[in-house]
Design a protein around this motif. Structure first.
Motif, PDB file in Angstrom:
ATOM      1  N   THR A  10       0.743  -1.463  -0.035  1.00  0.00           N
ATOM      2  CA  THR A  10       0.116  -0.022   0.260  1.00  0.00           C
ATOM      3  C   THR A  10       1.286   0.787  -0.236  1.00  0.00           C
ATOM      4  OG1 THR A  10      -0.447  -0.686   2.043  1.00  0.00           O
ATOM      5  CG2 THR A  10      -1.923  -1.537   1.322  1.00  0.00           C
ATOM      6  N   VAL A  11       0.749   2.252  -1.117  1.00  0.00           N
ATOM      7  CA  VAL A  11       1.112   3.468  -1.168  1.00  0.00           C
ATOM      8  C   VAL A  11       0.190   4.193  -0.820  1.00  0.00           C
ATOM      9  CG1 VAL A  11       2.690   4.863  -2.490  1.00  0.00           C
ATOM     10  CG2 VAL A  11       2.685   2.610  -2.575  1.00  0.00           C
ATOM     11  N   ARG A  12       0.513   6.277   0.405  1.00  0.00           N
ATOM     12  CA  ARG A  12       0.466   6.898   0.724  1.00  0.00           C
ATOM     13  C   ARG A  12       1.194   7.520   0.690  1.00  0.00           C
ATOM     14  NH1 ARG A  12      -3.109   6.582   5.772  1.00  0.00           N
ATOM     15  NH2 ARG A  12      -5.182   5.669   5.241  1.00  0.00           N
ATOM     16  N   GLY A  13       1.092   8.846  -0.138  1.00  0.00           N
ATOM     17  CA  GLY A  13       2.219   9.594   0.091  1.00  0.00           C
ATOM     18  C   GLY A  13       2.842   8.830  -0.928  1.00  0.00           C
ATOM     19  N   ARG A  14       4.213   9.100  -0.595  1.00  0.00           N
ATOM     20  CA  ARG A  14       5.942   8.313  -0.794  1.00  0.00           C
ATOM     21  C   ARG A  14       6.063   7.911   0.351  1.00  0.00           C
ATOM     22  NH1 ARG A  14       9.832  13.201  -2.752  1.00  0.00           N
ATOM     23  NH2 ARG A  14      11.259  11.999  -2.435  1.00  0.00           N
ATOM     24  N   LEU A  15       5.060   6.900   1.319  1.00  0.00           N
ATOM     25  CA  LEU A  15       5.258   5.960   2.096  1.00  0.00           C
ATOM     26  C   LEU A  15       4.757   4.877   1.670  1.00  0.00           C
ATOM     27  CD1 LEU A  15       6.974   6.004   4.858  1.00  0.00           C
ATOM     28  CD2 LEU A  15       4.751   5.445   5.863  1.00  0.00           C
ATOM     29  N   ALA A  16       5.415   3.991   1.724  1.00  0.00           N
ATOM     30  CA  ALA A  16       4.384   2.845   1.187  1.00  0.00           C
ATOM     31  C   ALA A  16       5.299   1.219   2.196  1.00  0.00           C
ATOM     32  CB  ALA A  16       5.980   1.938  -0.140  1.00  0.00           C
ATOM     33  N   THR A  17       4.002   0.429   2.505  1.00  0.00           N
ATOM     34  CA  THR A  17       4.406   0.094   3.081  1.00  0.00           C
ATOM     35  C   THR A  17       4.097  -1.969   2.537  1.00  0.00           C
ATOM     36  OG1 THR A  17       2.759   0.938   4.758  1.00  0.00           O
ATOM     37  CG2 THR A  17       2.965  -1.745   5.735  1.00  0.00           C
ATOM     38  N   ILE A  18       5.027  -2.344   3.288  1.00  0.00           N
ATOM     39  CA  ILE A  18       4.987  -3.895   2.338  1.00  0.00           C
ATOM     40  C   ILE A  18       4.355  -4.910   3.797  1.00  0.00           C
ATOM     41  CG2 ILE A  18       6.280  -5.640   1.068  1.00  0.00           C
ATOM     42  CD1 ILE A  18       8.779  -3.205   0.822  1.00  0.00           C
ATOM     43  N   ALA A  19       3.297  -5.335   3.861  1.00  0.00           N
ATOM     44  CA  ALA A  19       3.174  -6.322   4.376  1.00  0.00           C
ATOM     45  C   ALA A  19       3.778  -7.583   4.330  1.00  0.00           C
ATOM     46  CB  ALA A  19       1.370  -6.209   3.947  1.00  0.00           C
ATOM     47  N   ASP A  20       4.345  -8.135   3.094  1.00  0.00           N
ATOM     48  CA  ASP A  20       5.062  -9.412   3.004  1.00  0.00           C
ATOM     49  C   ASP A  20       5.971  -9.730   2.012  1.00  0.00           C
ATOM     50  OD1 ASP A  20       5.505 -11.773   2.600  1.00  0.00           O
ATOM     51  OD2 ASP A  20       3.710 -12.467   1.571  1.00  0.00           O
ATOM     52  N   PRO A  21       7.306  -9.098   2.982  1.00  0.00           N
ATOM     53  CA  PRO A  21       8.156  -8.580   1.881  1.00  0.00           C
ATOM     54  C   PRO A  21       8.553  -9.915   1.629  1.00  0.00           C
ATOM     55  CG  PRO A  21       8.455  -7.731   3.869  1.00  0.00           C
ATOM     56  CD  PRO A  21       6.766  -8.517   4.293  1.00  0.00           C
ATOM     57  N   PRO A  22       8.216 -11.517   1.965  1.00  0.00           N
ATOM     58  CA  PRO A  22       8.833 -12.699   1.216  1.00  0.00           C
ATOM     59  C   PRO A  22       7.815 -13.290   0.048  1.00  0.00           C
ATOM     60  CG  PRO A  22       8.866 -12.995   3.553  1.00  0.00           C
ATOM     61  CD  PRO A  22       7.840 -11.352   3.219  1.00  0.00           C
ATOM     62  N   GLY A  23       6.864 -12.897   0.149  1.00  0.00           N
ATOM     63  CA  GLY A  23       5.377 -13.104  -0.981  1.00  0.00           C
ATOM     64  C   GLY A  23       5.658 -12.036  -2.945  1.00  0.00           C
ATOM     65  N   LEU A  24       6.210 -10.746  -1.507  1.00  0.00           N
ATOM     66  CA  LEU A  24       6.674  -9.903  -2.669  1.00  0.00           C
ATOM     67  C   LEU A  24       7.330  -9.857  -3.511  1.00  0.00           C
ATOM     68  CD1 LEU A  24       5.116  -7.144  -4.075  1.00  0.00           C
ATOM     69  CD2 LEU A  24       6.845  -5.907  -2.257  1.00  0.00           C
ATOM     70  N   SER A  25       8.873 -10.612  -2.635  1.00  0.00           N
ATOM     71  CA  SER A  25      10.165 -11.145  -3.530  1.00  0.00           C
ATOM     72  C   SER A  25       9.672 -12.329  -4.156  1.00  0.00           C
ATOM     73  CB  SER A  25      10.705 -11.772  -1.948  1.00  0.00           C
ATOM     74  OG  SER A  25      12.668 -12.463  -2.833  1.00  0.00           O
ATOM     75  N   ALA A  26       9.016 -12.927  -3.743  1.00  0.00           N
ATOM     76  CA  ALA A  26       9.110 -13.967  -4.700  1.00  0.00           C
ATOM     77  C   ALA A  26       8.021 -13.931  -6.370  1.00  0.00           C
ATOM     78  CB  ALA A  26       7.831 -15.752  -4.293  1.00  0.00           C
ATOM     79  N   LEU A  27       6.828 -12.702  -5.954  1.00  0.00           N
ATOM     80  CA  LEU A  27       6.683 -11.979  -7.316  1.00  0.00           C
ATOM     81  C   LEU A  27       7.194 -11.179  -7.976  1.00  0.00           C
ATOM     82  CD1 LEU A  27       3.325  -9.628  -6.970  1.00  0.00           C
ATOM     83  CD2 LEU A  27       5.444  -8.669  -8.313  1.00  0.00           C
ATOM     84  N   ALA A  28       8.306 -10.950  -7.309  1.00  0.00           N
ATOM     85  CA  ALA A  28       9.472 -10.303  -8.646  1.00  0.00           C
ATOM     86  C   ALA A  28       9.939 -10.973  -8.767  1.00  0.00           C
ATOM     87  CB  ALA A  28      10.281  -9.277  -7.674  1.00  0.00           C
ATOM     88  N   THR A  29      10.507 -12.245  -8.603  1.00  0.00           N
ATOM     89  CA  THR A  29      11.302 -13.371  -9.344  1.00  0.00           C
ATOM     90  C   THR A  29      10.838 -14.261 -10.134  1.00  0.00           C
ATOM     91  OG1 THR A  29      11.956 -13.911  -7.491  1.00  0.00           O
ATOM     92  CG2 THR A  29      13.558 -12.282  -7.442  1.00  0.00           C
ATOM     93  N   ALA A  30       9.349 -13.849 -10.065  1.00  0.00           N
ATOM     94  CA  ALA A  30       8.917 -15.093 -10.414  1.00  0.00           C
ATOM     95  C   ALA A  30       9.559 -15.689 -12.137  1.00  0.00           C
ATOM     96  CB  ALA A  30       7.127 -15.432 -10.755  1.00  0.00           C
ATOM     97  N   GLU A  31       9.905 -16.635 -12.443  1.00  0.00           N
ATOM     98  CA  GLU A  31      10.339 -16.777 -14.107  1.00  0.00           C
ATOM     99  C   GLU A  31       8.898 -16.953 -14.852  1.00  0.00           C
ATOM    100  OE1 GLU A  31      13.123 -17.332 -14.958  1.00  0.00           O
ATOM    101  OE2 GLU A  31      13.302 -17.211 -12.586  1.00  0.00           O
ATOM    102  N   ASP A  32       7.622 -16.701 -14.728  1.00  0.00           N
ATOM    103  CA  ASP A  32       6.369 -16.535 -15.531  1.00  0.00           C
ATOM    104  C   ASP A  32       6.217 -15.232 -15.693  1.00  0.00           C
ATOM    105  OD1 ASP A  32       5.711 -16.944 -12.707  1.00  0.00           O
ATOM    106  OD2 ASP A  32       3.389 -17.461 -13.091  1.00  0.00           O
ATOM    107  N   ALA A  33       7.108 -14.056 -16.158  1.00  0.00           N
ATOM    108  CA  ALA A  33       6.842 -12.938 -16.299  1.00  0.00           C
ATOM    109  C   ALA A  33       5.409 -13.141 -17.443  1.00  0.00           C
ATOM    110  CB  ALA A  33       7.728 -12.341 -17.213  1.00  0.00           C
ATOM    111  N   GLU A  34       4.743 -11.633 -16.368  1.00  0.00           N
ATOM    112  CA  GLU A  34       3.380 -11.930 -16.844  1.00  0.00           C
ATOM    113  C   GLU A  34       3.371 -10.653 -17.980  1.00  0.00           C
ATOM    114  OE1 GLU A  34       1.338 -10.563 -13.238  1.00  0.00           O
ATOM    115  OE2 GLU A  34       3.746 -11.451 -13.424  1.00  0.00           O
TER     116      GLU A  34
END
Lengths: 219, 224
Positions: free
Chosen positions: B200-224
């Motif tokens: 979630t992003v409010r102004g310049r502040l972003a909250t990452i609730a689940d860093p490992p989950g986001l990391s899995a998304l960022a490095t997933a092989e199946d680029a959408e």
């Protein structure tokens, strides 16, 4: 890091460095050893790992043919922060800190040439990155073709240009960030701009049209 | 135990740069939004970044300037130009106030030719920049805008955190969008789609609730 990316640099740093064959399982260095050498893998595989207090190990990276490692530790650290072990029978070029420094001190002219080559490589990559960020695939292909024509010695002032590509299509595709099949489709679309590519033969009917197409970026 | 060998190597080089190069320069404060150098200007000085954050903009033939380089402490601004054509290749602007050590370009060249240790340090600094640039180009080619955004947010977060984490976007969204290779509108859309991944992003502040989950998304092989 692949050595092909830093050829001129390694030519200087590894010139006259000895080649060593080491058996699988040989320790190249251990955590805490003085960081006095760096290595280029000619063939084989080397793993870097750290030992955990619990007795286990954490694998950090496996280096293979054409990659080098240990240079940052040699430059910035007094001791290796990790362990290095040959995973297979390896042929390695081993450059000692003392030999590298002596070589650079003996030939100061090569220092600026080496830094110039590395800087130029970086600036070329930065230009490619900028093009990837703002140019369309066809605009990137046009940039690529203009540079290829220049490398081939073609006159790019204006008008028609013919030249031969010096690399295969799959490498061009990788360079401009396209799948090979998409490159073929893009080449077909570019005929509307007077660009004709048949295997390695290229005909650009009017260089100015390419330049105009590229310059429309950001419109 | 997670150990990032590249980060470890880079921090060794950065520490060596700060140690060896700082004494060669004079300290200078830099204000936010200050333009340090413009592309095409002669390299009379190079700048060792001690604090702050800087963006290098590469000019294309069309006149468009594209953000390609994000520079922080331990980097040496102007180094590539010093050893090529003597001109700054990028326009460099501060996106956060900081301090640099301004080093005479001619002096640094002269020292590098006489001092092999220093030459080797400059090689290592350029190698770090080159590797980052190659990595960024690879991300542009292989990753979707969503994955690139996720990866950037994760780089802002402290390493190895598994619980929720807050990060501050280090530059305006329009500039960050351009830095990630997309329009501001696309960036806004991407941030909306990342809500499902706990961002979630409010102004310049972003909250990452689940860093490992986001990391899995960022490095997933199946680029959408």
């Amino acid at each position: 890091m692949k050595s092909a990316r830093l050829g001129p640099l390694l030519d200087v740093l590894l010139d006259q460095a000895p080649v060593q064959d080491v058996p699988a399982g040989a320790m190249l260095f251990s955590q805490g050893d003085p960081a006095d050498r760096f290595f280029l893998v000619v063939s084989g595989k080397v793993r870097l790992y750290v030992a955990e207090p619990s007795g286990g190990e954490t694998l950090l990276h496996v280096f293979s043919d054409g990659e080098f490692f240990g240079l940052p530790a040699m430059v910035g650290l007094k001791r290796y922060p990790v362990n290095g072990e040959a995973l297979t029978m390896c042929r390695l070029v081993v450059a000692s800190r003392a030999a590298v420094l002596a070589r650079l001190a003996a030939e100061p002219g090569r220092v600026t040439a080496m830094l110039g080559a590395l800087s130029a490589r970086y600036l070329g990559m930065a230009r490619d990155l900028a093009e990837l960020k703002v140019l369309s695939p066809t605009q990137r292909i046009c940039c690529y073709l203009l540079r290829a024509a220049d490398r081939a010695g073609a006159s790019l002032a204006e008008g028609e240009v013919r030249f031969r590509l010096d690399v295969q299509h799959n490498l061009i595709a990788a360079s401009v960030g396209l799948a090979p099949e998409n490159l073929s489709r893009a080449f077909r679309r570019l005929t509307t701009l007077g660009i004709h590519v048949h295997r390695s033969e290229v005909l650009l009917e009017d260089v100015r049209r390419l330049r105009d197409h590229i310059a429309s970026a950001g419109d | 135990m997670h150990v990032d060998v590249e980060a470890l190597s880079d921090s060794a080089v950065v520490a060596a740069a700060l140690r060896q190069l700082r004494p060669l320069g004079r300290a200078r404060a830099v204000g936010r939004d200050e333009v340090m150098v413009r592309a095409g200007e002669p390299v009379t000085e190079v700048f060792l970044v001690q604090s702050g954050r800087f963006i290098g903009f590469a000019p294309l033939d069309s006149g468009v300037e594209v953000p390609v380089d994000e520079v922080m402490h331990g980097c040496l601004l102007g180094l590539p130009g010093l050893f090529t054509d003597g001109l700054h290749p990028f326009t460099v602007r501060a996106v956060a106030a900081g301090e640099v050590a301004a080093i005479d370009g001619g002096l640094l060249r002269e020292r590098a030719e006489k001092d092999a240790e220093l030459a080797l340090l400059l090689v290592a600094l350029l190698s770090v920049r080159l590797r980052e640039c190659i990595g960024a180009a690879g991300e542009m080619k292989l990753r979707t805008v969503r994955q690139r955004t996720a990866a950037y947010l994760l780089r802002l977060a402290p390493r190895g955190r598994s619980g929720p984490v807050e990060v501050r976007l280090p530059m305006p969204k329009k500039l960050l969008a351009a830095h990630l290779g997309m329009t501001q509108q696309s960036f806004s859309r991407v941030l909306r789609t990342l809500r499902a991944a706990g961002v979630t992003v409010r102004g310049r502040l972003a909250t990452i609730a689940d860093p490992p989950g986001l990391s899995a998304l960022a490095t997933a092989e199946d680029a959408e």
